[in-house]
Design an enzyme around this catalytic site. Structure first.
Site, mmCIF file in Angstrom:
data_model
loop_
_atom_site.group_PDB
_atom_site.id
_atom_site.type_symbol
_atom_site.label_atom_id
_atom_site.label_comp_id
_atom_site.label_asym_id
_atom_site.label_seq_id
_atom_site.Cartn_x
_atom_site.Cartn_y
_atom_site.Cartn_z
ATOM 1 N N GLU A 137 0.800 -1.231 0.000
ATOM 2 C CA GLU A 137 0.000 0.000 0.000
ATOM 3 C C GLU A 137 0.830 1.277 0.000
ATOM 4 O O GLU A 137 0.661 2.145 0.861
ATOM 5 C CB GLU A 137 -1.002 -0.024 1.173
ATOM 6 C CG GLU A 137 -1.982 -1.178 1.048
ATOM 7 C CD GLU A 137 -3.201 -1.065 1.966
ATOM 8 O OE1 GLU A 137 -3.293 -0.091 2.725
ATOM 9 O OE2 GLU A 137 -4.062 -1.957 1.901
ATOM 10 N N GLU A 148 -5.690 -8.670 0.390
ATOM 11 C CA GLU A 148 -6.393 -8.275 1.617
ATOM 12 C C GLU A 148 -7.833 -7.958 1.276
ATOM 13 O O GLU A 148 -8.124 -7.402 0.211
ATOM 14 C CB GLU A 148 -5.755 -7.056 2.294
ATOM 15 C CG GLU A 148 -4.451 -7.361 2.976
ATOM 16 C CD GLU A 148 -3.863 -6.167 3.712
ATOM 17 O OE1 GLU A 148 -4.607 -5.409 4.349
ATOM 18 O OE2 GLU A 148 -2.642 -5.989 3.620
HETATM 19 C C1 BG6 Z 1 -4.544 -2.628 5.230
HETATM 20 C C2 BG6 Z 1 -3.157 -2.832 5.782
HETATM 21 O O1 BG6 Z 1 -4.651 -1.430 4.600
HETATM 22 O O2 BG6 Z 1 -5.590 -2.596 6.152
HETATM 23 C C3 BG6 Z 1 -3.104 -3.713 7.011
HETATM 24 O O3 BG6 Z 1 -2.323 -3.371 4.779
HETATM 25 C C4 BG6 Z 1 -4.228 -3.310 7.954
HETATM 26 O O4 BG6 Z 1 -1.838 -3.611 7.596
HETATM 27 C C5 BG6 Z 1 -5.553 -3.500 7.236
HETATM 28 O O5 BG6 Z 1 -4.221 -3.979 9.190
HETATM 29 C C6 BG6 Z 1 -6.769 -3.233 8.078
HETATM 30 O O6 BG6 Z 1 -6.703 -1.952 8.622
HETATM 31 P P1 BG6 Z 1 -6.937 -1.720 10.182
HETATM 32 O O7 BG6 Z 1 -6.658 -0.277 10.389
HETATM 33 O O8 BG6 Z 1 -8.329 -2.094 10.459
HETATM 34 O O9 BG6 Z 1 -5.926 -2.599 10.867
#
Ligand code: BG6
Length: 477
Positions: A167, A376
């Site tokens: 990202e 993700e």
């Molecule tokens: C993604 C990141 O954007 O979102 C992760 O690559 C992150 O590292 C995930 O944990 C979820 O976001 P959050 O803020 O809910 O942990």
């Protein structure tokens, strides 16, 4: 198109899940690892836990991999910790760090699970930061290149799929939240210099991967938030396109076309920004041809027109999981984001929008014609074991079912999608809400207040996902 039959997934589709070293490993001071800036950052996010123990994957990796295998995984996406591999500015890497990842990779391969490895997922070593000011100084380019080459040499005999920087777009767009920004007053200008240095690091990694890993494939990992226009007003459509450029497309065009696009050049001119592009930089970028896109996608956004005379508004994210905290940004002359009346939101005000998944895959395929994998996607919520000792997460199952179905539809639409790895396998530390905001298919028995026994409890979603992936996407439950 609406299809009469349910989607069919390709035969060798990679079904797995995802994690990042600093969020899952713990053991931050063991076997020679030195601190990362994100460790220090996580300590500032009280009352939430920091990352010193997290899910303690460092000590539980065999048990975790066994659970993945039982679930039916054919892939697992994780990241390497730079300060575990290079704890200091020494010419030699840390043998113990290499050994840990080597063992993890062997354990995955033992069960036929394909490792998908991210080089950089936010854990900037403190020594790199002290020496080079993080991403601000071009000295980091050689340090990153040395680190990447060490990883390719150590693991390239067993790892085919590599991801460069997680990202990058989000690290620039949310530089203050993710700790990349060091001076808020000058960030408007600095962010493009920092971004250019990241582009050079990404390019070095792509070149080194192709040079050192036989058959190695490498791609970037954009954080993707598809953007819809708020209405059929043509000005809203242009606003959506502006938002798309400034949060995603500028990066993706660079990775694929290996040139800064016309939009960002005009933006720099308009704002008197000098990204400090030096002789030889664009030749390096030109030589870095990516093989695929790894895509992170959780939600969508909606944009509308914002006049040049309007007052700017910073994007204020919901940082505590109490609904209604989010404030949408206004970027005068470009766009403003706004609510979408057609989608629900979760406790963190994130849009729950499965169609965004199909939209993104169609968009990226239409623009770039490269294979794509989801690295993700997932549902952050409060979870805890019920009286029966199990974790019932019906909302997560619904979320995953709807999202994966849309991946299937995108495949039917003609997109080349090679894998789905949602966030996250076990619960792990979230970027801002410690262990409170959980994403895992497997519950980790610990809380922000107390470190408990760290027992692994597969949630209902684990069993549901297992049935789906063992049937290669036919058994929807
Ligand atoms: C993604 C990141 O954007 O979102 C992760 O690559 C992150 O590292 C995930 O944990 C979820 O976001 P959050 O803020 O809910 O942990």
């Amino acid at each position: 198109m609406q299809y009469k039959n349910q989607p069919v997934f390709p035969e060798k589709f990679m079904w797995g899940a995802s994690s990042a070293a600093w969020q899952v490993e713990g053991a931050v001071a063991e076997d020679g690892r030195t601190p990362a800036i994100i460790d220090l950052n996580s300590k500032k996010k009280k009352p939430y836990a920091d990352n010193s123990i997290a899910s303690d994957h460092y000590h539980h990796y065999k048990e975790d991999v066994k659970l993945m295998a039982d679930c039916g995984f054919t892939s697992y996406r994780f990241s390497l910790s730079w300060p575990r591999i290079y704890p200091s500015d020494s010419a030699e890497p840390n043998a113990k760090g290499i050994e840990f990842y080597s063992n993890l990779i062997d354990e995955l391969l033992k069960y036929g699970i394909e490792p998908i490895v991210t080089l950089y997922h936010y854990d900037m070593p403190v020594w790199v930061d002290e020496k080079y000011g993080g991403w601000y100084d071009r000295g980091i380019i050689d340090a990153f290149d040395r680190y990447a080459r060490t990883c390719f040499e150590a693991f390239g005999d067993r790892v085919t799929y590599w991801l460069s920087i997680n990202e990058q777009n989000m690290q620039i767009c949310y530089g203050k939240w993710l700790g990349v920004c060091k001076n808020e007053e000058t960030w408007l200008h600095d962010q493009w210099k920092v971004n250019h240095i990241m582009n050079l690091c990404h390019a070095k990694a792509v070149v080194a991967c192709h040079e050192l890993v036989e058959g190695g494939l490498i791609g970037p990992v954009p954080g993707y938030v598809p953007i819809y226009p708020a209405s059929a007003n043509p000005d809203d459509q242009i606003a959506a396109m502006n938002a798309e450029e400034l949060t995603e497309k500028v990066w993706n065009d660079l990775y694929v076309h290996r040139k800064y696009n016309g939009f960002i050049r005009s933006y720099w001119n308009e704002n008197g920004i000098d990204p400090d592009i030096r002789e030889g930089d664009m030749e390096l970028i030109e030589s870095a041809k990516i093989d695929f896109f790894a895509l992170n996608c959780y939600r969508s956004n909606t944009a509308k027109h914002c006049g040049i005379e309007d007052e700017p508004q910073e994007y204020l994210l919901n940082k505590n999981g109490v609904k209604g905290q989010l404030i949408f940004p206004k970027v005068p002359g470009l766009y403003q984001l706004t609510e979408n009346p057609y989608v629900e939101t979760n406790d963190w005000d994130w849009e729950i929008d499965p169609v965004a998944m199909r939209y993104m895959l169609r968009y990226v395929w239409d623009h770039y014609r490269l294979p794509m994998m989801i690295t993700e996607n997932g549902y952050g919520k409060y979870d805890s074991p019920a009286e029966d000792g199990k974790v019932h997460d019906a909302e997560r199952i619904e979320f995953l079912r709807d999202q994966i179905y849309q991946v299937g539809l995108a495949i039917m639409d003609g997109c080349d999608v090679i894998g789905y790895n949602p966030w996250s396998f076990t619960d792990l530390l979230s970027t801002g809400n410690g262990m409170a905001k959980r994403y895992g298919l497997v519950y980790i028995n610990t809380t922000d207040e107390d470190v408990l026994d760290l027992r692994r409890i597969p949630k209902d979603s684990y069993y549901w996902y297992s049935d789906l992936i063992k049937s290669n996407g036919q058994n929807w439950g």
